[in-house]
Design a protein around this motif. Structure first.
Motif, PDB file in Angstrom:
ATOM      1  N   GLU A 151      26.826   8.913 -25.545  1.00 47.97           N
ATOM      2  CA  GLU A 151      28.181   9.872 -25.590  1.00 47.97           C
ATOM      3  C   GLU A 151      29.105   9.768 -26.546  1.00 47.97           C
ATOM      4  O   GLU A 151      29.710  10.898 -26.913  1.00 47.97           O
ATOM      5  N   LEU A 152      28.876   8.549 -27.254  1.00 46.91           N
ATOM      6  CA  LEU A 152      29.822   8.406 -28.455  1.00 46.91           C
ATOM      7  C   LEU A 152      31.402   8.572 -28.181  1.00 46.91           C
ATOM      8  O   LEU A 152      32.090   9.120 -28.838  1.00 46.91           O
ATOM      9  N   HIS A 153      31.894   8.255 -26.873  1.00 47.28           N
ATOM     10  CA  HIS A 153      33.108   8.503 -26.339  1.00 47.28           C
ATOM     11  C   HIS A 153      33.317   7.344 -25.377  1.00 47.28           C
ATOM     12  O   HIS A 153      32.437   7.378 -24.434  1.00 47.28           O
ATOM     13  N   PHE A 154      34.323   6.431 -25.376  1.00 49.39           N
ATOM     14  CA  PHE A 154      34.488   5.451 -24.414  1.00 49.39           C
ATOM     15  C   PHE A 154      34.610   5.946 -22.952  1.00 49.39           C
ATOM     16  O   PHE A 154      34.115   5.477 -22.069  1.00 49.39           O
ATOM     17  N   GLY A 155      35.758   6.986 -23.144  1.00 45.96           N
ATOM     18  CA  GLY A 155      36.151   7.640 -21.733  1.00 45.96           C
ATOM     19  C   GLY A 155      34.852   8.128 -20.755  1.00 45.96           C
ATOM     20  O   GLY A 155      34.719   8.033 -19.955  1.00 45.96           O
ATOM     21  N   ARG A 156      34.217   9.073 -21.624  1.00 45.22           N
ATOM     22  CA  ARG A 156      33.007   9.620 -21.035  1.00 45.22           C
ATOM     23  C   ARG A 156      31.784   8.703 -20.604  1.00 45.22           C
ATOM     24  O   ARG A 156      31.333   8.721 -19.626  1.00 45.22           O
TER      25      ARG A 156
ATOM     26  N   ARG B 118      39.863   8.432 -33.830  1.00 47.55           N
ATOM     27  CA  ARG B 118      39.424   9.813 -33.563  1.00 47.55           C
ATOM     28  C   ARG B 118      37.941   9.836 -33.291  1.00 47.55           C
ATOM     29  O   ARG B 118      37.505  11.049 -32.865  1.00 47.55           O
ATOM     30  N   ARG B 119      37.133   8.805 -33.575  1.00 47.36           N
ATOM     31  CA  ARG B 119      35.573   8.860 -33.338  1.00 47.36           C
ATOM     32  C   ARG B 119      34.996   7.644 -33.031  1.00 47.36           C
ATOM     33  O   ARG B 119      35.596   6.659 -33.166  1.00 47.36           O
ATOM     34  N   VAL B 120      33.872   7.496 -32.291  1.00 47.91           N
ATOM     35  CA  VAL B 120      33.025   6.265 -32.224  1.00 47.91           C
ATOM     36  C   VAL B 120      31.728   6.749 -32.939  1.00 47.91           C
ATOM     37  O   VAL B 120      31.323   7.799 -32.708  1.00 47.91           O
TER      38      VAL B 120
ATOM     39  N   VAL C  55      29.355  -0.552 -32.704  1.00 51.39           N
ATOM     40  CA  VAL C  55      29.904   0.724 -32.838  1.00 51.39           C
ATOM     41  C   VAL C  55      31.260   0.506 -33.972  1.00 51.39           C
ATOM     42  O   VAL C  55      31.838  -0.580 -34.088  1.00 51.39           O
ATOM     43  N   GLU C  56      31.598   1.516 -34.633  1.00 48.36           N
ATOM     44  CA  GLU C  56      32.657   1.712 -35.608  1.00 48.36           C
ATOM     45  C   GLU C  56      33.621   2.598 -34.512  1.00 48.36           C
ATOM     46  O   GLU C  56      33.268   3.598 -34.041  1.00 48.36           O
TER      47      GLU C  56
END
Length: 98
Positions: A15-20, A53-55, A48-49
């Motif tokens: 997902e590269l998104h913590f919420g999703r 704005r991004r993961v 992870v970085e």
């Protein structure tokens, strides 16, 4: 390293998104973040970085993602394979004996 953390990490890596990723594995985002931090401590490297704005996956994260997918697939296969054997049906031994 436990399978739950690997599942969480795979969700985050895809997902590269913590919420999703948190929604995907049915946990709240702070719990997912904490488990990823624990996994990073176990591995001994950042996976992870994180920016505002991004993961993005680190090199170590990319390698772990590949392995984690395989491990989880193998675990799933190990759980499904015995179920495919018909319950209650005895398999014949070589020589025709049950």
């Amino acid at each position: 390293m436990d399978l739950r953390r690997l599942r969480y990490f795979v969700a985050l890596g895809e997902e590269l998104h913590f919420g999703r990723a948190a929604r995907r594995v049915h946990v709240v985002q702070p719990a997912l973040s904490q488990q990823i931090r624990v996994l990073e401590e176990e591995i001994g490297a950042p996976l992870v970085e994180r920016t505002t704005r991004r993961v993005a996956l680190t090199a170590a994260g990319g390698v772990l993602l590949e392995h984690a997918r395989r491990v989880l697939a193998d675990v799933e296969q190990a759980a499904v394979s015995p179920q495919r054997a018909a319950p209650g049906v005895a398999r014949r031994r070589p020589g025709g004996l049950l």
